[in-house]
Motif scaffolding. Structure first.
Motif, PDB file in Angstrom:
ATOM      1  N   THR A   1       0.856  -1.197   0.000  1.00 23.73           N
ATOM      2  CA  THR A   1       0.000   0.000   0.000  1.00 23.73           C
ATOM      3  C   THR A   1       0.884   1.236   0.000  1.00 23.73           C
ATOM      4  N   PRO A   2       0.490   2.275  -0.731  1.00 24.19           N
ATOM      5  CA  PRO A   2       1.308   3.495  -0.753  1.00 24.19           C
ATOM      6  C   PRO A   2       1.326   4.190   0.604  1.00 24.19           C
ATOM      7  N   GLU A   3       2.398   4.908   0.852  1.00 21.94           N
ATOM      8  CA  GLU A   3       2.562   5.662   2.098  1.00 21.94           C
ATOM      9  C   GLU A   3       1.568   6.812   2.143  1.00 21.94           C
ATOM     10  N   GLU A   4       1.015   7.059   3.312  1.00 28.29           N
ATOM     11  CA  GLU A   4       0.081   8.170   3.495  1.00 28.29           C
ATOM     12  C   GLU A   4       0.726   9.247   4.349  1.00 28.29           C
ATOM     13  N   CYS A   5       0.445  10.497   4.009  1.00 33.40           N
ATOM     14  CA  CYS A   5       0.979  11.634   4.763  1.00 33.40           C
ATOM     15  C   CYS A   5      -0.108  12.218   5.656  1.00 33.40           C
ATOM     16  N   HIS A   6       0.214  12.383   6.936  1.00 31.79           N
ATOM     17  CA  HIS A   6      -0.706  13.014   7.882  1.00 31.79           C
ATOM     18  C   HIS A   6      -0.152  14.400   8.208  1.00 31.79           C
ATOM     19  N   LEU A   7      -0.444  15.354   7.326  1.00 35.27           N
ATOM     20  CA  LEU A   7       0.138  16.690   7.428  1.00 35.27           C
ATOM     21  C   LEU A   7      -0.270  17.396   8.716  1.00 35.27           C
ATOM     22  N   ASP A   8      -1.501  17.201   9.157  1.00 35.87           N
ATOM     23  CA  ASP A   8      -1.957  17.865  10.381  1.00 35.87           C
ATOM     24  C   ASP A   8      -1.128  17.448  11.581  1.00 35.87           C
ATOM     25  N   ASP A   9      -0.736  16.187  11.637  1.00 29.44           N
ATOM     26  CA  ASP A   9       0.096  15.713  12.746  1.00 29.44           C
ATOM     27  C   ASP A   9       1.468  16.360  12.711  1.00 29.44           C
ATOM     28  N   LEU A  10       2.008  16.556  11.505  1.00 29.50           N
ATOM     29  CA  LEU A  10       3.314  17.197  11.380  1.00 29.50           C
ATOM     30  C   LEU A  10       3.261  18.653  11.810  1.00 29.50           C
ATOM     31  N   LEU A  11       2.198  19.354  11.411  1.00 23.70           N
ATOM     32  CA  LEU A  11       2.068  20.768  11.757  1.00 23.70           C
ATOM     33  C   LEU A  11       1.816  20.960  13.246  1.00 23.70           C
ATOM     34  N   GLY A  12       1.303  19.932  13.923  1.00 20.03           N
ATOM     35  CA  GLY A  12       1.014  20.052  15.350  1.00 20.03           C
ATOM     36  C   GLY A  12       2.246  20.032  16.224  1.00 20.03           C
ATOM     37  N   LYS A  13       3.435  19.737  15.650  1.00 17.29           N
ATOM     38  CA  LYS A  13       4.660  19.648  16.438  1.00 17.29           C
ATOM     39  C   LYS A  13       5.509  20.919  16.350  1.00 17.29           C
ATOM     40  N   ARG A  14       4.930  22.023  15.992  1.00 14.97           N
ATOM     41  CA  ARG A  14       5.699  23.228  15.740  1.00 14.97           C
ATOM     42  C   ARG A  14       6.191  23.869  17.035  1.00 14.97           C
ATOM     43  N   PHE A  15       7.382  24.443  16.976  1.00 19.01           N
ATOM     44  CA  PHE A  15       7.974  25.263  18.035  1.00 19.01           C
ATOM     45  C   PHE A  15       8.306  24.518  19.320  1.00 19.01           C
ATOM     46  N   GLU A  16       8.219  23.208  19.344  1.00 18.94           N
ATOM     47  CA  GLU A  16       8.477  22.483  20.575  1.00 18.94           C
ATOM     48  C   GLU A  16       9.918  22.671  21.061  1.00 18.94           C
ATOM     49  N   LYS A  17      10.857  22.874  20.146  1.00 17.14           N
ATOM     50  CA  LYS A  17      12.265  22.895  20.543  1.00 17.14           C
ATOM     51  C   LYS A  17      12.840  24.301  20.708  1.00 17.14           C
ATOM     52  N   TYR A  18      12.062  25.346  20.459  1.00 19.16           N
ATOM     53  CA  TYR A  18      12.608  26.688  20.456  1.00 19.16           C
ATOM     54  C   TYR A  18      12.362  27.478  21.745  1.00 19.16           C
ATOM     55  N   GLY A  19      11.423  27.076  22.579  1.00 19.57           N
ATOM     56  CA  GLY A  19      11.106  27.878  23.752  1.00 19.57           C
ATOM     57  C   GLY A  19      10.149  29.001  23.415  1.00 19.57           C
ATOM     58  N   ASP A  20       9.983  29.941  24.362  1.00 17.30           N
ATOM     59  CA  ASP A  20       9.001  31.014  24.200  1.00 17.30           C
ATOM     60  C   ASP A  20       9.574  32.317  24.741  1.00 17.30           C
ATOM     61  N   PHE A  21       9.156  33.423  24.151  1.00 13.38           N
ATOM     62  CA  PHE A  21       9.636  34.728  24.604  1.00 13.38           C
ATOM     63  C   PHE A  21       9.177  35.053  26.026  1.00 13.38           C
TER      64      PHE A  21
END
Length: 510
Positions: A174-194
């Motif tokens: 079966t072809p690979e499926e992309c779950h873009l919403d899951d990828l976008l949900g991991k934003r900024f986790e490693k940068y901290g906050d102002f």
């Protein structure tokens, strides 16, 4: 029997179609000839292919195998052609059907018949999709990055045996499926906050202005004042990446081999820190097959240089061309490649070699003239390309004890997004997208109130500004006005822009 199997080749970020032609004739021993301008890695595939087929249960009989990688005038580099070469042999032997012309294959084979991950799969899938291919088979560990491209089926292959069973219809994949919403949900986790930054209101404001107009930024201050902390949080207030920008940055990371099944797409503006020991090849890219360097990895994001005067002069001067053009060209004997390098440059430096010049309590131990010599390591042309220069004073202990929660990145980002929206409307129909990229004609067309223009002219004479610095002040003033949602540049906007030109204010004269 002649067989033809399709694959994709890469030259930098650009791809092209490759056709692996295979012909088998009788012979007294097994001979595999590869033509079509292969490099050493492609030639070495002969032994990998022979052993992989043996271990998979398809030993090559005594025969002469000739494989041509067309077009023959383009050099084929790397081990990604192992898979199409193997399938070409199996198809010529009649052990599998000749694959469809709408199907492409790429991947390095191990001696056991497993497929190893390959660099550049995302760029290859994009090329295959644009060329009209309907399916592409890649190593399983690269399938996630390829699946973000719509309009083509991407299959992840673990072993050669598994692929053969799929092609024969015994064990469909079966072809690979992309779950873009899951990828976008991991934003900024490693940068901290102002909100984690204590004090340094001027520096926080400078970061906001830099983010709003995509201006280059220089922090000046003693050790421990939060220069690196502020720089690392800049991506959290920059505008969200568009999908096209994500793909553009991810292609570079794919070529560099920095994508993984867990992070198959660059969804957050990159933050790349370069150290003083970096070579020119490491900075701009290089190697026998020139790959992307640090500045290309920072494309669409932030390039951070800590302890700026400690970098070799050649390294700093190398930055000038990509800062102006937004790309870097790498020239070698056999080819010239161009990689994107449109980044926000953020630098940090101490005010002197010991770091205590101007400190309210600590004494500077530098020899007379050492401060000026230290600053002069940074050339005038490079400084002129840094729009904002801000001083960071030491944070007092009482300020740390009595600190209150600072404004969060999300709150700052709202103002940055509003300012960027104004710029997008202003520059509609042009190649410019933010104030830092304004052309000389656009600078002339800026609306400036009369009092603000007189004030700027006085500052130009008083501070002995260069024409480039004059333009930078106008650009920064325009961004400050955008943050204030003002169509006209006012005197207070000019004054704040001038305030953020610390080195122009002759602060360093002792």
């Amino acid at each position: 029997m002649l067989s033809k199997v399709k694959s994709i080749g890469l030259v930098g970020l650009e791809g092209f179609e490759i056709e692996v032609e295979t012909e088998i004739t009788q012979g007294l021993e097994t001979v595999l000839n590869v033509v079509g301008l292969p490099d050493a890695a492609v030639k070495e595939a002969r032994e990998r292919i022979r052993i992989a087929l043996l271990n998979t249960g398809y030993p090559i009989p005594d025969c002469i195998i000739t494989q041509n990688l067309a077009p023959a005038h383009i050099r084929k580099e790397g081990s990604a052609y192992d898979l199409p070469m193997i399938l070409g042999i199996l198809a010529s032997e009649g052990k599998i059907k000749n694959p469809s012309e709408k199907t492409a294959f790429l991947g390095e084979i191990s001696l056991s018949g497993e497929l190893r991950p390959t660099n550049g799969v995302l760029a290859a899938v994009i090329t295959a999709q644009s060329l009209g291919f309907e399916e592409i088979y890649v190593p399983a560990l690269n399938a996630a990055e390829g699946s973000v491209i719509k309009g083509i089926k991407v299959y992840g292959v673990k072993t050669l045996r598994h692929l053969i069973r799929h092609l024969s219809g015994e064990e469909p994949m079966t072809p690979e499926e992309c779950h873009l919403d899951d990828l976008l949900g991991k934003r900024f986790e490693k940068y901290g906050d102002f909100s984690e930054v204590i004090g340094q209101q001027s520096a926080r404001r400078a970061c906001e202005i830099a983010a709003a107009g995509n201006h280059n930024l220089l922090f000046i201050g003693p050790p421990g004042t939060g220069k690196s902390m502020l720089a690392k949080r800049l991506p959290t207030i920059l505008p969200d990446m568009s999908f096209d920008e994500m793909i553009e940055s991810s292609k570079i990371y794919s070529i560099a081999g920095k994508l993984s099944p867990q992070t198959p797409l660059v969804t957050v503006r990159p933050f790349i820190k370069a150290n003083q020991g970096i070579s020119i090849a490491g900075l701009i890219g290089g190697g026998a097959v020139p790959g992307p360097g640090t500045i290309s990895l920072a494309h669409n994001g932030v390039l951070f240089l800590d302890e700026l005067p400690e970098f070799p002069v050649k390294i700093l001067e190398t930055l000038r061309q990509p800062m102006e053009d937004g790309n870097i060209t790498i020239s070698r004997v056999k080819r010239t490649l161009t990689y994107p390098a449109n980044f926000m440059l953020v630098c940090a430096m101490n005010p002197c070699p010991c770091g205590n010049f101007g400190h309210p309590t600590l004494k500077c131990t530098c020899a007379p003239g050492a401060v000026t010599k230290y600053i002069n390591k940074i050339s005038g042309p490079l400084l002129d390309r840094i729009d904002i220069q801000v001083e960071l004073p030491p944070v007092k202990i009482e300020d740390i004890k009595n600190s209150r929660p600072s404004e969060s990145s999300a709150e700052i980002k709202k103002r940055v997004d509003a300012a960027r929206k104004m710029q997008k409307e202003r520059f509609k129909g042009t190649n410019v997208t933010w104030n830092a990229g304004m052309t000389p004609q656009m600078i002339k067309e800026c609306e400036i109130e009369k009092g603000a223009l007189d004030f700027l002219q006085n500052m130009f004479v008083k501070m002995s500004l260069s024409m480039r610095a004059y333009d930078k002040i106008i650009k920064v003033s325009r961004t400050i006005a955008d943050l204030a949602l003002s169509k006209e540049i006012k005197k207070e906007h000019i004054a704040e822009a001038v305030f953020f030109r610390s080195l122009d204010k002759k602060y360093w004269n002792r």
